[in-house]
Enzyme design. Structure first.
Site, PDB file in Angstrom:
ATOM      1  N   GLY A  45       0.808  -1.208   0.000  1.00 43.17           N
ATOM      2  CA  GLY A  45       0.000   0.000   0.000  1.00 43.17           C
ATOM      3  C   GLY A  45       0.843   1.260   0.000  1.00 43.17           C
ATOM      4  O   GLY A  45       2.001   1.262  -0.436  1.00 43.17           O
ATOM      5  N   SER A  46       0.260   2.327   0.534  1.00 47.52           N
ATOM      6  CA  SER A  46       0.805   3.676   0.319  1.00 47.52           C
ATOM      7  C   SER A  46       2.199   3.929   0.863  1.00 47.52           C
ATOM      8  O   SER A  46       2.786   4.961   0.544  1.00 47.52           O
ATOM      9  CB  SER A  46      -0.136   4.699   0.926  1.00 47.52           C
ATOM     10  OG  SER A  46      -1.416   4.531   0.399  1.00 47.52           O
ATOM     11  N   ILE A  47       2.726   3.032   1.720  1.00 50.91           N
ATOM     12  CA  ILE A  47       4.093   3.321   2.177  1.00 50.91           C
ATOM     13  C   ILE A  47       5.065   3.306   0.997  1.00 50.91           C
ATOM     14  O   ILE A  47       6.130   3.890   1.070  1.00 50.91           O
ATOM     15  CB  ILE A  47       4.570   2.354   3.291  1.00 50.91           C
ATOM     16  CG1 ILE A  47       4.599   0.910   2.832  1.00 50.91           C
ATOM     17  CG2 ILE A  47       3.700   2.493   4.534  1.00 50.91           C
ATOM     18  CD1 ILE A  47       5.233  -0.027   3.845  1.00 50.91           C
ATOM     19  N   PHE A  48       4.662   2.693  -0.115  1.00 48.99           N
ATOM     20  CA  PHE A  48       5.503   2.697  -1.316  1.00 48.99           C
ATOM     21  C   PHE A  48       5.608   4.085  -1.948  1.00 48.99           C
ATOM     22  O   PHE A  48       6.485   4.331  -2.758  1.00 48.99           O
ATOM     23  CB  PHE A  48       4.948   1.709  -2.358  1.00 48.99           C
ATOM     24  CG  PHE A  48       5.640   0.376  -2.328  1.00 48.99           C
ATOM     25  CD1 PHE A  48       5.768  -0.322  -1.129  1.00 48.99           C
ATOM     26  CD2 PHE A  48       6.150  -0.202  -3.488  1.00 48.99           C
ATOM     27  CE1 PHE A  48       6.403  -1.554  -1.100  1.00 48.99           C
ATOM     28  CE2 PHE A  48       6.780  -1.436  -3.459  1.00 48.99           C
ATOM     29  CZ  PHE A  48       6.915  -2.103  -2.270  1.00 48.99           C
ATOM     30  N   LYS A  49       4.690   4.977  -1.561  1.00 48.81           N
ATOM     31  CA  LYS A  49       4.747   6.333  -2.125  1.00 48.81           C
ATOM     32  C   LYS A  49       6.036   7.037  -1.717  1.00 48.81           C
ATOM     33  O   LYS A  49       6.496   7.944  -2.397  1.00 48.81           O
ATOM     34  CB  LYS A  49       3.530   7.142  -1.667  1.00 48.81           C
ATOM     35  CG  LYS A  49       2.255   6.707  -2.374  1.00 48.81           C
ATOM     36  CD  LYS A  49       1.044   7.389  -1.807  1.00 48.81           C
ATOM     37  CE  LYS A  49      -0.225   6.787  -2.402  1.00 48.81           C
ATOM     38  NZ  LYS A  49      -1.403   7.089  -1.599  1.00 48.81           N
TER      39      LYS A  49
END
Lengths: 569, 104
Positions: free
Chosen positions: A274-278
């Protein structure tokens, strides 16, 4: 008699020599016999001296007395015991030598506590000459059993492996089989080394481990979740200070734990993060130069890419800049940035960050990441916000440590590193890029519109990013079942540690106003972990407005419509 | 004849010397075995005690004991200062020089 016959006879049976020669011959024979006997004595004495002086000789009775080497202990980074072999007494029976099975059962049962008479009778009727009746006999029991004087009942020394920390780091330690061979975890990975009697010093800090486990457990209970994983990584050395997977089990009772508890979510489980890859997406954009902090992207309408629709949790009607996309966590914005980066460049970065191969972590329980078969435009757009690429928490932590730390990728390790140790570290992001990324992560915590507000631990400068990913089921994504995570780095002006917390399927609660997002579920644990472990690791609280800290953070980031947020780190 | 007597005496001395050496070696060997046994039992006991200490001092137990027996909490960040921030000693005030102070 012919001549040749006489000659032959003479050669076999010579004539008696002359009396004058007999004496000389006898003397010669005596000397010869004496020499032979003397040589024999010299040989025997030499051997005797050799045996007497070489005590370690395997053939001598006195040599080779050393017992089998005791298995080495497993220690944490400060030398605290995590696994130790201790001697025990084992009670066993030889049924062939037992005279009266009923008498044995009757007399032993009261001394063995848990075992009934019937149990003992059943055990004695088994085949074989060695039947174990009880392990870990106390000295008192030992004496009592000997006093019974039962034939065929023996007590002999043996050893057992103890894990004094109970459930702490149980997944990591693993276990051994009945023959003393490591079959899981560190016990398996370093079996040879431990068997040779050598200790294994892990990078784990038991204090940090206990704090992380406790706080993760607390959040799991609060949100009625299935489980979770927690990780603390030293971003300068790649050492793992804590590795937790919940639910867990008592390491001393590995075999009675169920499969779900035995499963190591932190290394064996692979998840769409999820968004931690941003964080990675922003760092790659800045590093490749396709975007700067001020670049703005249109996020007003959901993106339609092939059969996918990329939407935002909160829709925004105005274009967002790069920092806002990270701080507000916009999927549409991230996908647009990824489009600019390009699939090939993104894949190359992910590869260098160790996300595309099986990690080299020192555990048997590790998994390969699940990589999309076709890494093209669509895949790269979803991967930018953490969908379509499944990695294990330890991999995700290692990669994000590079982007939110000092720009180096270091393969995470479970072994303690001495300050003089050299290890491989490859520069992936420049100092300038990571300073900007860290500043943005700090704003996600400190800015009122950030998603990680609850991770703030005053004085310790926490920076972080949330991630909420829908779990993948057979029928696609399940909106109800989420996997929430937060990755945080502190102190963000000069990162020392990275914390990763993941909670599996938290349920909305009244006390969280019906939310079960990462910001509500995982972020509070980060704040509590930081305030507890920072003093342990010698990190002092700082004044966030002091110039030394300000100069390590980016001064010109615009969040919201009110202008630069210079004052709000 | 005297040589034979001397040789016999020497042989006797050597023999008894050898016997005594043998006895002392045996005694020492026994002592060595005893020491080895003591070391092994001491090591075993040390292993058990180390495991027990690790068990009793496990962080999980310390946390629950301290939370029930002590009123200690994580330290507030504003109560921690680096050592450098504490002025350890005031700079000594300049002393007026008197004549007797001088050493020369």
């Amino acid at each position: 008699m012919t001549n040749w016959k006489t000659k032959l006879l003479r050669s076999i049976w010579p004539d008696r020599p002359l009396p004058s020669r007999t004496r000389i011959i006898a003397q010669n024979r005596l000397v010869l016999a004496g020499i032979v006997a003397g040589l024999c004595f010299v040989g025997i004495s030499a051997k005797a001296v050799h045996l007497a002086t070489n005590l370690d000789n395997k053939n001598s009775v006195r040599g080779n007395y050393k017992q089998v080497q005791q298995r080495g202990p497993i220690l944490d980074r400060r030398g605290r015991l995590m696994a130790q072999t201790v001697p025990i007494m084992v009670l066993h029976a030889d049924p062939k030598k037992v005279m009266d099975q009923h008498e044995v059962a009757e007399k032993l049962a009261p001394l063995l506590g848990k075992k009934s008479q019937q149990d003992i009778l059943n055990a004695l009727s088994r085949k074989g000459r060695y039947i174990e009746l009880a392990r870990k006999i106390t000295p008192q029991r030992h004496a009592d059993i000997l006093a019974l004087g039962l034939p065929g009942i023996y007590i002999s020394p043996s050893e057992t492996r103890l894990y004094p920390q109970g459930a702490e780091a149980a997944h990591l330690l693993g276990t051994m089989d009945i023959d003393g061979k490591g079959i899981a975890g560190i016990e398996k990975q370093f079996d040879e080394r431990l068997r040779a009697g050598n200790p294994v010093a892990l990078s784990i800090d038991l204090g940090v481990q206990a704090v992380v486990r406790r706080e993760l457990q607390h959040q799991i209970e609060q949100f009625d979740a299935l489980g979770g994983a927690g990780l603390v990584l030293d971003v300068r050395t790649g050492e793992i200070l804590s590795l937790t997977s919940l639910p867990d089990y008592n390491a001393n009772q590995y075999s009675s734990a169920d499969a779900d508890a035995q499963f190591n979510r932190a290394t064996k489980g692979v998840f769409e993060m999820g968004s931690i890859f941003k964080v990675l997406n922003s760092a790659i954009a800045l590093e490749t130069g396709v975007a700067s902090l001020g670049s703005s992207y249109d996020v007003s309408k959901p993106l339609r890419v092939a059969r996918f629709r990329i939407r935002d949790y909160h829709p925004y009607n105005r274009p967002l800049n790069l920092s806002e996309i990270l701080v507000y966590s916009s999927n549409i914005g991230s996908a647009r940035i990824a489009e600019d980066i390009g699939a090939a460049a993104q894949k190359a970065f992910m590869d260098r960050l160790g996300l595309l191969k099986r990690p080299a972590l020192e555990l048997p329980e590790i998994s390969k990441p699940l990589i999309p078969r076709q890494w093209e435009r669509i895949a790269s757009m979803t991967i930018s916000y953490g969908h379509g690429l499944s990695v294990s928490p330890v991999q995700a932590a290692g990669a994000i440590a590079a982007a939110s730390g000092h720009g180096f990728y270091i393969e995470p390790t479970l072994l303690r590193r001495a300050p003089t140790d050299t290890f491989e570290k490859s520069r992936i992001f420049s100092e300038d890029t990571v300073r900007k990324v860290r500043s943005m992560m700090r704003l996600a915590v400190s800015h009122e519109d950030g998603t990680v507000n609850f991770a703030n631990a005053p004085g310790y400068m926490v920076g972080g990013k949330t991630g909420t990913a829908e779990k993948v089921t057979d029928k696609g994504y399940n909106r109800k079942a989420n996997l929430v995570s937060v990755v945080a780095s502190f102190p963000i002006h000069d990162p020392a540690y990275l914390i990763f917390i993941m909670v599996d399927e938290p349920k909305p609660q009244k006390h969280s106003y019906g939310y079960a997002t990462a910001g509500w579920v995982a972020a509070p644990a980060i704040a509590r972990i930081v305030t507890q472990i920072a003093p342990m690791m010698g990190i002092h609280p700082v004044d966030k407005d002091s110039p030394e800290i300000r100069q390590n953070l980016e001064p010109n980031i615009v969040i919201g419509t009110e202008g630069a947020i210079r004052a709000s780190y | 004849m005297r040589i034979v007597i001397l040789a016999c005496v020497a042989l006797g001395l050597c023999g008894s010397g050898l016997y005594m050496v043998k006895r002392s070696v045996d005694a020492r060997y026994k002592e060595l075995k005893q020491l080895e046994y003591t070391i092994t039992t001491a090591e075993d006991r040390a292993a058990i005690l180390a495991a027990e200490w690790a068990y009793l001092s496990r962080p999980d137990r310390i946390i629950s004991l301290s939370s029930s027996l002590l009123s200690m909490r994580p330290i507030e960040p504003d109560r921690i200062l680096p050592l450098d921030a504490i002025p350890l000693r005031r700079p000594a005030p300049a002393r007026p020089q008197t004549e007797g102070d001088s050493n020369d």
